[in-house]
Design a protein around this motif. Sequence first.
Motif, PDB file in Angstrom:
ATOM      1  N   LEU A   1       0.868  -1.184   0.000  1.00  0.00           N
ATOM      2  CA  LEU A   1       0.000   0.000   0.000  1.00  0.00           C
ATOM      3  C   LEU A   1       0.898   1.224   0.000  1.00  0.00           C
ATOM      4  N   VAL A   2       0.605   2.198  -0.862  1.00  0.00           N
ATOM      5  CA  VAL A   2       1.421   3.405  -0.938  1.00  0.00           C
ATOM      6  C   VAL A   2       0.536   4.620  -0.690  1.00  0.00           C
ATOM      7  N   ASP A   3       0.991   5.513   0.155  1.00  0.00           N
ATOM      8  CA  ASP A   3       0.299   6.787   0.350  1.00  0.00           C
ATOM      9  C   ASP A   3       0.760   7.711  -0.775  1.00  0.00           C
ATOM     10  N   GLN A   4      -0.097   7.930  -1.758  1.00  0.00           N
ATOM     11  CA  GLN A   4       0.356   8.592  -2.983  1.00  0.00           C
ATOM     12  C   GLN A   4       0.852  10.021  -2.745  1.00  0.00           C
ATOM     13  N   HIS A   5       0.196  10.732  -1.862  1.00  0.00           N
ATOM     14  CA  HIS A   5       0.621  12.117  -1.643  1.00  0.00           C
ATOM     15  C   HIS A   5       1.971  12.158  -0.925  1.00  0.00           C
ATOM     16  N   ALA A   6       2.067  11.379   0.146  1.00  0.00           N
ATOM     17  CA  ALA A   6       3.317  11.377   0.912  1.00  0.00           C
ATOM     18  C   ALA A   6       4.479  10.945   0.022  1.00  0.00           C
ATOM     19  N   ALA A   7       4.246   9.923  -0.779  1.00  0.00           N
ATOM     20  CA  ALA A   7       5.315   9.411  -1.626  1.00  0.00           C
ATOM     21  C   ALA A   7       5.716  10.431  -2.681  1.00  0.00           C
ATOM     22  N   HIS A   8       4.713  11.027  -3.308  1.00  0.00           N
ATOM     23  CA  HIS A   8       5.041  11.960  -4.380  1.00  0.00           C
ATOM     24  C   HIS A   8       5.742  13.203  -3.849  1.00  0.00           C
ATOM     25  N   GLU A   9       5.310  13.621  -2.667  1.00  0.00           N
ATOM     26  CA  GLU A   9       5.943  14.776  -2.041  1.00  0.00           C
ATOM     27  C   GLU A   9       7.441  14.519  -1.865  1.00  0.00           C
ATOM     28  N   ARG A  10       7.744  13.311  -1.445  1.00  0.00           N
ATOM     29  CA  ARG A  10       9.140  12.959  -1.235  1.00  0.00           C
ATOM     30  C   ARG A  10       9.923  12.998  -2.551  1.00  0.00           C
ATOM     31  N   LEU A  11       9.298  12.489  -3.603  1.00  0.00           N
ATOM     32  CA  LEU A  11       9.981  12.459  -4.887  1.00  0.00           C
ATOM     33  C   LEU A  11      10.257  13.882  -5.382  1.00  0.00           C
ATOM     34  N   VAL A  12       9.262  14.767  -5.215  1.00  0.00           N
ATOM     35  CA  VAL A  12       9.451  16.154  -5.659  1.00  0.00           C
ATOM     36  C   VAL A  12      10.589  16.796  -4.865  1.00  0.00           C
ATOM     37  N   LEU A  13      10.619  16.525  -3.556  1.00  0.00           N
ATOM     38  CA  LEU A  13      11.686  17.095  -2.729  1.00  0.00           C
ATOM     39  C   LEU A  13      13.054  16.624  -3.211  1.00  0.00           C
ATOM     40  N   GLU A  14      13.155  15.339  -3.509  1.00  0.00           N
ATOM     41  CA  GLU A  14      14.447  14.826  -3.961  1.00  0.00           C
ATOM     42  C   GLU A  14      14.833  15.434  -5.316  1.00  0.00           C
ATOM     43  N   ARG A  15      13.834  15.656  -6.175  1.00  0.00           N
ATOM     44  CA  ARG A  15      14.133  16.300  -7.458  1.00  0.00           C
ATOM     45  C   ARG A  15      14.636  17.725  -7.239  1.00  0.00           C
ATOM     46  N   MET A  16      13.996  18.413  -6.291  1.00  0.00           N
ATOM     47  CA  MET A  16      14.428  19.783  -6.025  1.00  0.00           C
ATOM     48  C   MET A  16      15.851  19.796  -5.501  1.00  0.00           C
ATOM     49  N   ARG A  17      16.146  18.875  -4.617  1.00  0.00           N
ATOM     50  CA  ARG A  17      17.503  18.805  -4.070  1.00  0.00           C
ATOM     51  C   ARG A  17      18.522  18.616  -5.178  1.00  0.00           C
ATOM     52  N   ARG A  18      18.200  17.701  -6.091  1.00  0.00           N
ATOM     53  CA  ARG A  18      19.143  17.450  -7.182  1.00  0.00           C
ATOM     54  C   ARG A  18      19.306  18.696  -8.040  1.00  0.00           C
ATOM     55  N   ALA A  19      18.179  19.360  -8.333  1.00  0.00           N
ATOM     56  CA  ALA A  19      18.243  20.554  -9.171  1.00  0.00           C
ATOM     57  C   ALA A  19      19.080  21.634  -8.484  1.00  0.00           C
ATOM     58  N   MET A  20      18.905  21.781  -7.166  1.00  0.00           N
ATOM     59  CA  MET A  20      19.675  22.793  -6.434  1.00  0.00           C
ATOM     60  C   MET A  20      21.159  22.460  -6.508  1.00  0.00           C
ATOM     61  N   ALA A  21      21.464  21.196  -6.390  1.00  0.00           N
ATOM     62  CA  ALA A  21      22.867  20.793  -6.436  1.00  0.00           C
ATOM     63  C   ALA A  21      23.454  21.078  -7.817  1.00  0.00           C
ATOM     64  N   ASN A  22      22.589  21.088  -8.828  1.00  0.00           N
ATOM     65  CA  ASN A  22      23.073  21.348 -10.180  1.00  0.00           C
ATOM     66  C   ASN A  22      22.870  22.796 -10.602  1.00  0.00           C
ATOM     67  N   GLY A  23      22.792  23.702  -9.661  1.00  0.00           N
ATOM     68  CA  GLY A  23      22.813  25.115 -10.012  1.00  0.00           C
ATOM     69  C   GLY A  23      21.477  25.832  -9.985  1.00  0.00           C
ATOM     70  N   GLY A  24      20.429  25.190  -9.536  1.00  0.00           N
ATOM     71  CA  GLY A  24      19.180  25.942  -9.385  1.00  0.00           C
ATOM     72  C   GLY A  24      18.000  25.236 -10.007  1.00  0.00           C
ATOM     73  N   VAL A  25      16.809  25.621  -9.531  1.00  0.00           N
ATOM     74  CA  VAL A  25      15.580  24.980  -9.981  1.00  0.00           C
ATOM     75  C   VAL A  25      14.996  25.791 -11.134  1.00  0.00           C
ATOM     76  N   ALA A  26      14.630  25.110 -12.209  1.00  0.00           N
ATOM     77  CA  ALA A  26      14.040  25.814 -13.344  1.00  0.00           C
ATOM     78  C   ALA A  26      12.700  26.396 -12.935  1.00  0.00           C
ATOM     79  N   CYS A  27      12.423  27.602 -13.428  1.00  0.00           N
ATOM     80  CA  CYS A  27      11.136  28.183 -13.094  1.00  0.00           C
ATOM     81  C   CYS A  27      10.254  28.241 -14.327  1.00  0.00           C
ATOM     82  N   GLN A  28       8.976  28.412 -14.068  1.00  0.00           N
ATOM     83  CA  GLN A  28       8.018  28.467 -15.153  1.00  0.00           C
ATOM     84  C   GLN A  28       7.190  29.724 -14.941  1.00  0.00           C
TER      85      GLN A  28
END
Length: 588
Positions: free
Chosen positions: A421-448
């Motif tokens: 069983l997966v809590d979809q919101h909790a899980a996705h939140e974590r994935l977005v956070l990890e993506r942001m961390r990676r983007a920050m490490a690579n010089g910043g988060v792209a904006c829209q």
Amino acid sequence: MSIRRLPEHLVNRIAAGEVVERPASALKELVENAIDSGAARIAVSLGGGGTTSIEVADDGCGMSPADMKLALERHATSKLPGDEIEAVATLGFRGEALPSIASVARLTVESRVRGQDGWSLAVDNGRPEGEGPAALPPGTRIRVEHLFARVPARRKFLRSERSEYAACLDVVKRLAMARPDIGFTLDHDGRRTLSVQPGEDRPARVAALTDRALHENSVAIDYDRGPARLGGVAGLPTFNRGVADHQYLFVNGRPVKDRLLIGAVRAAYQDLLARDRHPVVALFIDLPGDEVDVNVHPAKTEVRFRDPAGIRGLIVGGLRHALDNAGFRSVQRAAVDVPWQSAPARHSGENRNPSSFWTPAVAGVTDRVAETRAPYDFAPAARGESAFAPPPEASRFPLGVARGQVAATYIVAEAEDGLVLVDQHAAHERLVLERMRRAMANGGVACQALLLPEVVELDEAACDRLESRAAELTVMGLELERFGARAVLVRATPALLGNGDVKGLVTDLADELAAFDQALSLQEKLDHVAATMACHGSVRAGRILSVAEMNALLREMEVTPHSGQCNHGRPTWVKLAHGDIEKLFGRK
Ligand SMILES: Nc1ncnc2c1ncn2[C@@H]1O[C@H](COP(=O)(O)OP(=O)(O)O)[C@@H](O)[C@H]1O
Ligand SMILES: [Mg+2]
């Protein structure tokens, strides 16, 4: 060593250490005095966040010249005509605020009793600076300048003008909320930042001082228990905030910050709110004077109850009652007494090696998958697809294949070795956070860029905080600028958040920033900021997902570090092994 009695100016300065911590605490004493004087209108003006000047003018009873001198003496008060502290109905009673403030600042008191002449008196860091006639309307005007200018040890602890101002604003708000019958204005560096009219009713005053939207998003409380009464308003659970700053508590008309009360509020909302979200409440407790001791702390913000359990019951009961009547039932939580296997409990962040958790076979593809996969902002697809693929090899896909969704919130997946069983919101939140961390490490988060820049109205202190961090937020993909005194204009949001609720995001970020130390950069607080952002960019509970979306989420979880826990330390998934299922049915 010989013992000596300390001279009065030293005694006052020592007392000032407790009563006058920062401009906001001096301001609190002055406004309390103005309220006690019977004023109908109180005008506050501040310079430099209160560090350069604090002025409080009232139209209350005023003081005669002789009383003004007495007021500046230690333990001189007009508020305890008898000897019973329990019976005190005023905010003040200790008689130490004025002499304490006068010992660490320049203090000018001007006062006039109706029908008499006005008088003025000045003291500079404990030393009398002269007195004489003054022209002013009936009432009192007190000015404090250069607080702590001669006390470098204290001055050093003052924070920026902006945060001192924020603390002053909070003081005025709380006292203004306690007394809707009195009109208040606040000016900061010559600009009006708060204004409420005298004679408002309580809900209107609370809404005027917190959030106009609270009116439609709250329920009124009126509850008795024993000798105590609880009134005020309770925000609906859905109207929650990221910090607990928006809780206003009063005991017999006195604003308090009390652990017992805060704990009771948390308990009342416990199963209505996520653990990291906080309700907005303004609670007024009224009880007989002998049920509560207000003389616990010099600043009078703490109280002691004779019957703490009764008060806790009053608050929990009163809030529950009000929220239930509004049609909100608490969530029933079934106790599941089976050995669900879940992701390992919270790890201390970076030092955890993801490959030690997931099988080495998948650890290697982490980066490729994470970079190529788009965020889940595509429209939910129809549910006609087949989900009958056989469960994949456990060693390659530990979270299995999606079989369906429960309550539009949990993904049900079948793994080779059990049910997941997966809590979809909790899980996705974590994935977005990890993506942001990676983007920050690579010089910043792209904006829209937003098609139309969005104006978000917030209180002034919140706008100040966001404005001061604007450059850092840009690096995180959020572009905003100041838009007048009480609003910011949002031009772009982090692209990986998709299209979300901009106002909610910005409001939560402002709250989050309030909890930060000025000295820390956002980079150092990246996790908190990114987590707040991630929460807004995540697949909500309640959103229908297609089988393909669910499988994509499972696959990304398998290759993302820390994905077993959400940003708040709760597990994102649980697994019931085949053997456990058999035990449940008594087959084993
Ligand atoms: N704004 C005011 N209007 C009228 N009287 C005041 C005002 N401020 C202070 N006083 C008088 O000065 C006294 C001392 O004030 P303070 O040092 O704050 O002690 P307390 O408020 O505990 O009595 C008060 O008891 C009151 O009589
Ligand atoms: Mg006082």
